[in-house]
Design a protein around this motif. Structure first.
Motif, mmCIF file in Angstrom:
data_model
loop_
_atom_site.group_PDB
_atom_site.id
_atom_site.type_symbol
_atom_site.label_atom_id
_atom_site.label_comp_id
_atom_site.label_asym_id
_atom_site.label_seq_id
_atom_site.Cartn_x
_atom_site.Cartn_y
_atom_site.Cartn_z
ATOM 1 N N LEU A 143 -84.425 56.819 -115.101
ATOM 2 C CA LEU A 143 -83.830 55.986 -114.025
ATOM 3 C C LEU A 143 -82.432 56.594 -113.755
ATOM 4 O O LEU A 143 -82.332 56.498 -112.316
ATOM 5 N N GLN A 144 -81.510 57.116 -114.531
ATOM 6 C CA GLN A 144 -80.518 57.632 -113.988
ATOM 7 C C GLN A 144 -80.701 58.816 -113.065
ATOM 8 O O GLN A 144 -80.245 59.087 -112.240
ATOM 9 N N ARG A 145 -81.808 59.481 -113.591
ATOM 10 C CA ARG A 145 -82.283 60.800 -112.594
ATOM 11 C C ARG A 145 -82.689 60.152 -111.116
ATOM 12 O O ARG A 145 -82.234 61.005 -110.115
ATOM 13 N N GLN A 146 -83.450 59.175 -111.180
ATOM 14 C CA GLN A 146 -83.873 58.738 -109.896
ATOM 15 C C GLN A 146 -82.711 57.944 -109.024
ATOM 16 O O GLN A 146 -82.678 58.181 -107.766
ATOM 17 N N LEU A 147 -81.928 57.444 -109.714
ATOM 18 C CA LEU A 147 -80.908 56.706 -109.231
ATOM 19 C C LEU A 147 -79.773 57.742 -108.448
ATOM 20 O O LEU A 147 -79.242 57.067 -107.303
ATOM 21 N N THR A 148 -79.529 58.805 -109.152
ATOM 22 C CA THR A 148 -78.502 59.709 -108.821
ATOM 23 C C THR A 148 -78.855 60.680 -107.653
ATOM 24 O O THR A 148 -78.304 61.457 -107.202
ATOM 25 N N ARG A 149 -80.331 60.725 -107.553
ATOM 26 C CA ARG A 149 -80.780 61.750 -106.683
ATOM 27 C C ARG A 149 -81.593 61.366 -105.365
ATOM 28 O O ARG A 149 -82.020 62.231 -104.646
ATOM 29 N N ILE A 150 -81.852 60.134 -105.347
ATOM 30 C CA ILE A 150 -82.539 59.538 -104.058
ATOM 31 C C ILE A 150 -81.475 59.794 -102.944
ATOM 32 O O ILE A 150 -80.182 59.627 -102.901
ATOM 33 N N THR A 151 -82.201 60.042 -101.689
ATOM 34 C CA THR A 151 -81.560 60.093 -100.610
ATOM 35 C C THR A 151 -82.533 59.536 -99.574
ATOM 36 O O THR A 151 -83.590 59.124 -99.788
ATOM 37 N N ARG A 152 -82.060 59.492 -98.328
ATOM 38 C CA ARG A 152 -82.764 58.547 -97.191
ATOM 39 C C ARG A 152 -84.044 59.862 -96.568
ATOM 40 O O ARG A 152 -84.583 59.287 -95.889
ATOM 41 N N GLN A 153 -84.064 60.883 -97.246
ATOM 42 C CA GLN A 153 -84.910 61.836 -96.696
ATOM 43 C C GLN A 153 -86.307 61.625 -97.432
ATOM 44 O O GLN A 153 -86.272 61.252 -98.712
ATOM 45 N N ARG A 154 -87.306 61.537 -96.768
ATOM 46 C CA ARG A 154 -88.558 61.201 -97.209
ATOM 47 C C ARG A 154 -89.011 62.148 -98.423
ATOM 48 O O ARG A 154 -88.680 63.568 -98.170
ATOM 49 N N ASN A 155 -89.669 61.732 -99.385
ATOM 50 C CA ASN A 155 -89.946 62.455 -100.545
ATOM 51 C C ASN A 155 -88.595 63.083 -101.211
ATOM 52 O O ASN A 155 -89.196 64.295 -101.884
ATOM 53 N N SER A 156 -87.603 62.624 -101.086
ATOM 54 C CA SER A 156 -86.423 63.346 -101.781
ATOM 55 C C SER A 156 -86.427 63.156 -103.276
ATOM 56 O O SER A 156 -85.874 63.937 -104.091
ATOM 57 N N LEU A 157 -87.330 62.350 -103.937
ATOM 58 C CA LEU A 157 -87.668 62.283 -105.444
ATOM 59 C C LEU A 157 -89.039 62.649 -105.601
ATOM 60 O O LEU A 157 -90.127 62.172 -104.945
ATOM 61 N N PRO A 158 -89.423 63.274 -106.739
ATOM 62 C CA PRO A 158 -90.769 63.704 -107.088
ATOM 63 C C PRO A 158 -91.339 62.606 -107.755
ATOM 64 O O PRO A 158 -92.521 62.166 -107.604
ATOM 65 N N HIS A 159 -90.588 61.638 -108.452
ATOM 66 C CA HIS A 159 -90.892 60.232 -109.220
ATOM 67 C C HIS A 159 -89.752 59.268 -108.866
ATOM 68 O O HIS A 159 -88.629 59.389 -109.001
ATOM 69 N N ASP A 160 -90.263 57.979 -108.297
ATOM 70 C CA ASP A 160 -89.455 57.070 -107.873
ATOM 71 C C ASP A 160 -89.737 55.784 -108.655
ATOM 72 O O ASP A 160 -89.605 54.739 -108.268
ATOM 73 N N ASP A 161 -90.772 55.710 -109.514
ATOM 74 C CA ASP A 161 -91.454 54.489 -109.957
ATOM 75 C C ASP A 161 -90.655 53.454 -110.585
ATOM 76 O O ASP A 161 -90.545 52.219 -110.294
ATOM 77 N N GLU A 162 -89.619 53.853 -111.662
ATOM 78 C CA GLU A 162 -88.645 52.904 -111.919
ATOM 79 C C GLU A 162 -87.643 52.423 -111.144
ATOM 80 O O GLU A 162 -87.456 51.208 -110.955
ATOM 81 N N LEU A 163 -87.051 53.255 -110.279
ATOM 82 C CA LEU A 163 -86.100 52.951 -109.359
ATOM 83 C C LEU A 163 -86.600 51.929 -108.037
ATOM 84 O O LEU A 163 -85.973 50.948 -107.910
ATOM 85 N N GLU A 164 -87.807 52.022 -108.022
ATOM 86 C CA GLU A 164 -88.502 51.324 -106.933
ATOM 87 C C GLU A 164 -88.641 49.982 -107.743
ATOM 88 O O GLU A 164 -88.659 49.054 -106.816
ATOM 89 N N SER A 165 -89.220 49.789 -108.770
ATOM 90 C CA SER A 165 -89.375 48.365 -109.651
ATOM 91 C C SER A 165 -88.146 47.880 -109.402
ATOM 92 O O SER A 165 -87.978 46.558 -109.257
ATOM 93 N N LEU A 166 -87.062 48.720 -109.878
ATOM 94 C CA LEU A 166 -85.658 47.889 -109.953
ATOM 95 C C LEU A 166 -85.287 47.471 -108.521
ATOM 96 O O LEU A 166 -84.812 46.189 -108.385
ATOM 97 N N ALA A 167 -85.476 48.178 -107.606
ATOM 98 C CA ALA A 167 -85.059 47.633 -106.051
ATOM 99 C C ALA A 167 -85.881 46.370 -105.633
ATOM 100 O O ALA A 167 -85.471 45.494 -105.168
ATOM 101 N N MET A 168 -87.069 46.347 -105.974
ATOM 102 C CA MET A 168 -88.204 45.435 -105.795
ATOM 103 C C MET A 168 -87.610 44.418 -106.448
ATOM 104 O O MET A 168 -87.612 43.033 -105.780
ATOM 105 N N CYS A 169 -87.287 44.195 -107.659
ATOM 106 C CA CYS A 169 -86.688 43.200 -108.465
ATOM 107 C C CYS A 169 -85.591 42.343 -107.908
ATOM 108 O O CYS A 169 -85.214 41.373 -107.923
ATOM 109 N N VAL A 170 -84.429 43.446 -107.534
ATOM 110 C CA VAL A 170 -82.976 43.152 -107.082
ATOM 111 C C VAL A 170 -83.609 42.312 -105.781
ATOM 112 O O VAL A 170 -82.861 41.079 -105.360
ATOM 113 N N LEU A 171 -84.367 42.644 -104.923
ATOM 114 C CA LEU A 171 -84.676 42.137 -103.757
ATOM 115 C C LEU A 171 -85.157 40.520 -103.599
ATOM 116 O O LEU A 171 -84.851 39.750 -103.140
ATOM 117 N N GLN A 172 -85.935 40.107 -104.975
ATOM 118 C CA GLN A 172 -86.132 38.905 -105.188
ATOM 119 C C GLN A 172 -85.089 37.905 -105.262
ATOM 120 O O GLN A 172 -85.375 36.799 -105.321
#
Length: 201
Positions: A143-172
């Motif tokens: 999660l640390q790796r995904q959170l600190t390396r994501i950018t607005r560039q498409r496909n900036s992360l090889p894996h984003d599963d955990e970070l995306e789940s967190l973002a979806m949860c926060v949106l609720q």
């Protein structure tokens, strides 16, 4: 759920108190529809007393929810239920309960570029210090790796599963963030004092 790529099935469990979001668990599981994955998700929901479960279903054509719901229902706890469900889980996850527990599932579909969607969900509450992260979650290196390396560039992360789940949860919880934390805490404290006073009448 994991789709056609190499991502795992990501999950996040987030609670809310007085306008703060409390991240209780974030993880990724190998596989998508495997029985072991479904059972682990159900036990995590039970352990943390999640009451609403949101499932992203952009790839599964609605199949994850009907497969998951029976497994989830098998882990429900009736009031004063005394039974433990299996021995493969840690004792803390199957200890005797008295208040009962159930949860409901809802499937949601997301649109737009994933990286922008994740950043737009997480950046405002993180910048305003409204997200509290459990120590065990903070030690999640993936999660640390995904959170600190994501950018607005498409496909900036090889894996984003955990970070995306967190973002979806926060949106609720986005509408709960509109309240003033200090005012909400004061109201909660006043209700607690009133309850204590009634107990002594």
């Amino acid at each position: 759920p994991s789709g056609r790529g190499k991502d795992k099935t990501g999950y996040a469990i987030v609670g809310q108190l007085n306008g703060f979001l409390w991240v209780k668990a974030v993880g990724g599981l190998e596989g998508g529809y495997d029985r072991s994955v479904l059972e682990t998700l159900a036990m995590e929901a039970r352990h943390h007393r999640a009451t609403e479960i949101y499932i992203e279903d952009n790839f599964g054509q609605g199949m994850f929810q009907p497969l998951f719901e029976p497994v989830l229902a098998a882990s429900f706890i009736e009031d004063d239920d005394d039974e433990e469900i299996g021995t493969q889980w840690p004792t803390s996850m199957v200890k005797r309960e008295h208040k009962g527990w159930k949860a409901v599932c809802e499937t949601i579909r997301v649109t737009g570029q994933k990286e922008i969607r994740i950043i737009d969900a997480l950046e405002p509450p993180m910048n305003s210090h409204r997200i509290v992260i459990d120590r065990n979650v903070a030690q999640n290196t993936e999660l640390q790796r995904q959170l600190t390396r994501i950018t607005r560039q498409r496909n900036s992360l090889p894996h984003d599963d955990e970070l995306e789940s967190l973002a979806m949860c926060v949106l609720q919880w986005q509408y709960e963030l509109s309240q003033d934390p200090e005012g909400a805490a004061d109201r909660l404290r006043s209700r607690w004092l009133a309850d204590k006073q009634r107990e002594h009448l």
